[in-house]
Design an enzyme around this catalytic site. Structure first.
Site, short mmCIF file in Angstrom:
data_model
loop_
_atom_site.label_atom_id
_atom_site.label_comp_id
_atom_site.label_asym_id
_atom_site.label_seq_id
_atom_site.Cartn_x
_atom_site.Cartn_y
_atom_site.Cartn_z
N CYS A 94 -3.00 1.87 -4.83
CA CYS A 94 -3.31 0.62 -5.53
C CYS A 94 -4.39 -0.18 -4.78
O CYS A 94 -4.14 -0.67 -3.68
CB CYS A 94 -2.02 -0.20 -5.66
N CYS A 108 -3.46 -3.80 -4.00
CA CYS A 108 -2.44 -3.82 -2.94
C CYS A 108 -3.11 -3.72 -1.57
O CYS A 108 -2.76 -4.46 -0.63
CB CYS A 108 -1.47 -2.66 -3.09
#
Length: 144
Positions: free
Chosen positions: A68, A71
């Site tokens: 991600c 993230c």
């Protein structure tokens, strides 16, 4: 003098510490390591429930994944917040790929997702990446 319970992020031992002494960097009575690290703690399915339920300090959990992009972009901001709010909250990370049951249990639909737990109960949730200043401001509001 009021005592609070803190679960050791290293050995999962349950410790009591005077609330007034949290800024003195208390150590675990069992493994002698710091109870309040200035960085996020990694949690897994096996230790998540004990850590969340037994800690008297609020626990802010970042549900994330290695693939991600947002993230990864937010990780330094999350670490900065952990350092700045050390002793006021415990910051933890859960890798959703390695712990899919936790993701399912908390109905994580998008990542990063931040969940705040107080005394074992979820009290707040925020989806999406935030810069450090915004993350710290949000955390301060929800841990009051």
């Amino acid at each position: 003098m009021s005592a609070i319970h803190i679960v050791c992020p290293h050995c999962q031992g349950l410790n009591r510490s005077p609330a007034e002494r949290l800024s003195d960097n208390p150590v675990c009575g069992k493994c002698k390591q710091g109870l309040l690290p200035a960085h996020p703690v990694e949690l897994r399915q096996s230790d998540f429930a004990r850590f969340i339920e037994k800690s008297d300090l609020p626990v802010i959990v970042d549900f994330w994944a290695d693939w991600c992009g947002p993230c990864k972009m937010m990780a330094p901001a999350f670490a900065q917040a952990a350092q700045q709010l050390q002793g006021k909250a415990i910051f933890a990370k859960v890798d959703t790929e390695s712990n899919p049951m936790l993701s399912q249990q908390f109905a994580i639909r998008s990542i990063p997702s931040l969940l705040v737990f107080k005394q074992g109960r979820e009290v707040s949730r925020q989806a999406g990446a935030m810069p450090a200043g915004q993350l710290i401001q949000w955390a301060q509001q929800v841990i009051r």
